[in-house]
Scaffold this active site. Sequence first.
Site, mmCIF file in Angstrom:
data_model
loop_
_atom_site.group_PDB
_atom_site.id
_atom_site.type_symbol
_atom_site.label_atom_id
_atom_site.label_comp_id
_atom_site.label_asym_id
_atom_site.label_seq_id
_atom_site.Cartn_x
_atom_site.Cartn_y
_atom_site.Cartn_z
ATOM 1 N N TYR A 144 8.715 -35.407 12.016
ATOM 2 C CA TYR A 144 7.458 -34.880 11.497
ATOM 3 C C TYR A 144 7.617 -34.625 10.004
ATOM 4 O O TYR A 144 8.612 -34.035 9.579
ATOM 5 C CB TYR A 144 7.097 -33.567 12.204
ATOM 6 N N ASP A 237 13.672 -35.596 4.043
ATOM 7 C CA ASP A 237 12.770 -34.473 4.246
ATOM 8 C C ASP A 237 13.609 -33.306 4.750
ATOM 9 O O ASP A 237 13.947 -33.224 5.925
ATOM 10 C CB ASP A 237 11.687 -34.866 5.257
ATOM 11 N N LYS A 265 9.362 -24.547 3.570
ATOM 12 C CA LYS A 265 9.816 -23.457 4.444
ATOM 13 C C LYS A 265 10.720 -22.442 3.716
ATOM 14 O O LYS A 265 10.183 -21.630 2.962
ATOM 15 C CB LYS A 265 10.427 -24.052 5.710
#
Length: 428
Positions: A144, A237, A265
């Site tokens: 994702y 990522d 995050k």
Amino acid sequence: MNFDRSSELYREALDLMPGGVNSPVRAMGSIGRAPIFVASGEGCRVTDVDGNEYIDWICSWGPLILGHADPGVAAAIAAAAARGTSFGTATEGEVELAGEIGDRFPSVEMVRMVNSGTEATMSALRLARAATGRERVVKFAGAYHGHVDGLLAEAGSGLATQGIPASPGVPRAHAEATAVVPWNDFVAVEQAVDAYEPAAIVCEPIAANMGVVPPRDGFLEHLRSLADSCGALLVCDEVITGFRVARGGAQELFGVRADLTVMGKVVGGGLPAAAYGGRRELLERVAPAGDVYQAGTLSGNPLAVAAGLATLRRLDAAAYARIGAATERLAAGLAAAAADAGAGSRVSVASAPGLVTPFFAARPPRDFAAARGCDLDSFGRFCREMLERGVMPPPSQFEAWFVSLAHDDESIDRTCEAAAESFRAALR
Ligand SMILES: *Cc1c(COP(=O)(O)O)cnc(C)c1O
């Protein structure tokens, strides 16, 4: 436990917001229950609007590596807020944060701050396309990267497959510009790179959005050499792994250097912030230094920068040692709990530093197809049993449990006791 106020709010919310939530997984639909509305958090615990308390393993899906309401982070945010919440000008904190990021990621010589991981991957891909003059990208099934159109692509049939839209509203052309290959499949990715001549190979260096699925030995090195030989960029990522699995993320752990790195995050310390960065000559293509346009009204927001700085500065060697030890205690404890419950052959536990997934499968999955084969009904029952026992696991088999510095031995041991009972109840 009573959930009266949560139920009441859910009814109201359903009328006002799609599915009653602002991000799908929060609805808890995949574990067969209604959402829980959280009112507050402290350390490793959250309290819902009905006063029920839980040991929290969601931790906002990763940002809260220090735990909830960390006093140092809260003070940094309050001090920044008192000086003004946003200026839309350059600020001192942005320069400090860029320096802290570069100090941790040797591959990140320059960085651009944005507001979400989605925005960061979207912008990194634009840059990769501009830098290579190519349009197509290779991604991995089950990875994702936010809800970027071109990355909301599912695998078609065959090994090196052209993507098909994973959601209505994604233009077919965007999905088709993405090749989707199985994670950890050395041959499939090689074929895709040969067939597609992509601008970028985009990966989560430790997959953590299909549950935790680490790379097989040599897989990231394989991606690095494929990218080099075909002239594609390797985009890591590290929105989850960055600042979590090691000070310098998965790149430090595996000794692999990305061309472009996507962060999010933890870098915002619980406020909305993300970033992309990489080699100097690539980032110098970004406006206003270069011709690749990308901008943001709230990018490098002073509150988010203050929270990010306050968080990163606490993450020293001792902190990573503690997170590693807590991860091992949790992973071993969950495996022992499954064995205790007589479920040792139906549950397997995968982990990476700061990340744990109990899979309802005999062996930890190596790719998304295997993860999808897990016993999702039993997983759902397990989560509901855990909630009844005051433990909040991520309500999806495809999400990692996030270990923070606030998870002490007592909270881990209590979680594992609840897990033994919950495995027994779920797998009866
Ligand atoms: C969460 C996540 C994103 C998206 O970040 P948002 O801030 O939710 O847009 C991107 N990549 C990975 C690996 C993620 O886990």
